[in-house]
Design an enzyme around this catalytic site. Sequence first.
Site, PDB file in Angstrom:
ATOM      1  N   GLU A 286      -3.052   6.276  -9.535  1.00  0.00           N
ATOM      2  CA  GLU A 286      -2.937   4.958  -8.912  1.00  0.00           C
ATOM      3  C   GLU A 286      -1.472   4.528  -8.783  1.00  0.00           C
ATOM      4  O   GLU A 286      -0.741   4.457  -9.771  1.00  0.00           O
ATOM      5  CB  GLU A 286      -3.712   3.933  -9.736  1.00  0.00           C
ATOM      6  CG  GLU A 286      -3.538   2.486  -9.295  1.00  0.00           C
ATOM      7  CD  GLU A 286      -4.141   2.207  -7.937  1.00  0.00           C
ATOM      8  OE1 GLU A 286      -3.469   1.528  -7.131  1.00  0.00           O
ATOM      9  OE2 GLU A 286      -5.268   2.662  -7.677  1.00  0.00           O
ATOM     10  N   THR A 326      -5.732   2.747  -2.092  1.00  0.00           N
ATOM     11  CA  THR A 326      -6.419   3.871  -2.729  1.00  0.00           C
ATOM     12  C   THR A 326      -7.423   4.513  -1.789  1.00  0.00           C
ATOM     13  O   THR A 326      -7.521   5.745  -1.704  1.00  0.00           O
ATOM     14  CB  THR A 326      -7.131   3.396  -4.006  1.00  0.00           C
ATOM     15  OG1 THR A 326      -6.154   2.922  -4.934  1.00  0.00           O
ATOM     16  CG2 THR A 326      -7.930   4.519  -4.639  1.00  0.00           C
ATOM     17  N   ASP A 510      -2.099   8.199  -4.932  1.00  0.00           N
ATOM     18  CA  ASP A 510      -2.889   7.737  -3.782  1.00  0.00           C
ATOM     19  C   ASP A 510      -2.023   7.000  -2.767  1.00  0.00           C
ATOM     20  O   ASP A 510      -2.226   7.088  -1.569  1.00  0.00           O
ATOM     21  CB  ASP A 510      -4.055   6.853  -4.236  1.00  0.00           C
ATOM     22  CG  ASP A 510      -3.610   5.634  -5.043  1.00  0.00           C
ATOM     23  OD1 ASP A 510      -2.438   5.561  -5.454  1.00  0.00           O
ATOM     24  OD2 ASP A 510      -4.449   4.736  -5.272  1.00  0.00           O
ATOM     25  N   HIS A 511      -1.031   6.260  -3.262  1.00  0.00           N
ATOM     26  CA  HIS A 511      -0.090   5.531  -2.398  1.00  0.00           C
ATOM     27  C   HIS A 511       1.026   5.009  -3.288  1.00  0.00           C
ATOM     28  O   HIS A 511       0.969   5.134  -4.518  1.00  0.00           O
ATOM     29  CB  HIS A 511      -0.782   4.360  -1.674  1.00  0.00           C
ATOM     30  CG  HIS A 511      -1.417   3.357  -2.591  1.00  0.00           C
ATOM     31  ND1 HIS A 511      -0.719   2.323  -3.178  1.00  0.00           N
ATOM     32  CD2 HIS A 511      -2.688   3.234  -3.054  1.00  0.00           C
ATOM     33  CE1 HIS A 511      -1.528   1.609  -3.941  1.00  0.00           C
ATOM     34  NE2 HIS A 511      -2.737   2.139  -3.892  1.00  0.00           N
TER      35      HIS A 511
END
Length: 651
Positions: A286, A326, A510-511
């Site tokens: 995350e 996400t 995810d980012h």
Amino acid sequence: MKNKIFPKRFALLKGFSITYLLFALVIRMILYFISFSDIDFSISHLFKIIGIGFAYDIGSLSYMMAFYSIYLLIMPSKFAGSKVDKIITFAGYWLFMIVITFSFLAEVTFWMEYQRRFNFIAIDYLLYTYEVLENINESYPLPIVIAAIGLIVYVAYRIKKRKLIFEKSFTKDNSFLSRIIVAVICCSVVAIFHYNIKNTQAEIFGNVNENELSKSGLYSFFAAYKSNELNYNEFYSTYNETEVFKKLRSNVLAVNDSFLSNEGLLRRTTNIGKELRPNVIFIGMESMSASYLKRFGSKKGMTPFLDQILSESILFTNLYATGTRTVRGLEAFSLSVPPTPGRSIVKRCNNESFFTVGDIFKQKGYSCTFITGGDGYFDNMANYFSYSGFDIVERAKKSRDRDELPTKRFQIEDEEITFENAWGACDGDIFNAVINKADIDSKSDKPFFYMLMTNSNHSPYTYPEGKVKIPSGTSRTGAITYADFAIGEFFEKVKDKEWFKNTVFVVASDHCAYSAGRTELNVKSHHIPAFIYNLNGSEPKEIDKLCSQIDILPTLFGYLNWTYTTKLFGKDVNEMTPESERAFIGNHRKLALLKAKHLMVLETQQKNECYEWDEATNELKKTACDENLLQETISYYQAAYELYKGGQLDK
């Protein structure tokens, strides 16, 4: 004459409107000062922001004004001030005041997280009230928030009461003509804004923060609702469909690929050598920006474990996230497709039959499991992955109905939880669930593939006490440090497992934590870490090729020497030529292709912009449009949309 134009019956409407506009101005100025370091300050810009913002505030206010003016129009004068009228008026006033006060306060917290007015993320969060309310409660104690809202609404109510505004609004001294004039004016304003004024028309500045400050939060919210899924062909540049697919097929074809059909992307990827079939655990981290790691310039020492393991892994040094959420990362990892405009495909209807990386693993005899420490209901994850052939392991809310799914669904039980917040179990508990599942599945005659998402590096940044020196809930730095500690603890535990030697670990963010910046697309804020660890027969190395999240697992398949059929857009990075290197970057409205330091951006209203990207300064300099780059960009995004809508991304 004045009362005939604006009769006393409308005193509350007038008073509410003034209150709303004052609140909106105060919030705009608060957001302005919060973002002061990220804007191009000038007095003229400030006045333009206030002026444009006021116009959009009128637009959002007009919907509420129209609603109340219609009520006053249809309520006969003889019933003005009756018990029914008073109940409806007071209840409506308190309801609207509570809603707008909450929305204004929520704008501040939303801005601090995303540096944006309400957008499609806010729309998505409406579906997950439990997680959102828990997050608010953990970040800002809910009793205090409720008390603050109650106090603000009560003070506003007392002021209106003292000025006899309610008393005036219950007068019977008004004609039908005077009421219809006000109602027509209010409804006309609504019609003008609804059909003619777009939220994007506020974007007159070169600085994205100033553009967002010029908007109204509520107006942006409803604009996002209308544009949650965009028709590519209506909003973006297109060209001949035959040429689009011809160019796309050329772009996705690697030297070891051969097409199996004259249409679409179905092809056979051939790799030479003995096929390896280790267990594969994919860990989605995350919000782990590359900038947090020492290898990419951080001097804060937040990630000692990750900093160490990178030197023992196959590291992608030039890899970019496709989006800012996400669900976009999960889309890219599993579906291996460029981002389509609007909401992620994972969240859309009719997504039960996609061809995903899980299908390639199943070609090789693997069992597949998706693991989340939160509720699989969130972002439609359980439904999407289950229909893609994955079993589901989740921390489901017991009060929520459990939908019937085509695969097995396992609950992380209470006794397995040491700490959880609004988003679910802490990273340590998620990793323990992975270990427990792997202990069982390793006894099967099938290799296993797990895809999991961590939680802890997310507001409210809470985690188990005593694991790291920074107190829980105090900062993102603490959450990053804990996330690093948890994954380090996981690897320390699994090294003693019998199945470890035959398990490959793929780790990717995810980012990034923050995607905002001075420009609409902040390239650096899409740069993420990704690596492959414990791959037998492979030495640690760094892959510097420009690539995307959609390429991570196809690259793993190459290392495993797999021959397989695929429909994925992603490619084995090791098979890329310098000319074919590229990365996809987007948000819900802008779609971009990064290639050789040039960024081609496709925008709504069929506009396109080309920039030269200075990596050192992260600045974008507008340049003349490169027609070849434009056509390549369109080919990826137009084809992705056409394939999705035409069902050609299905199995």
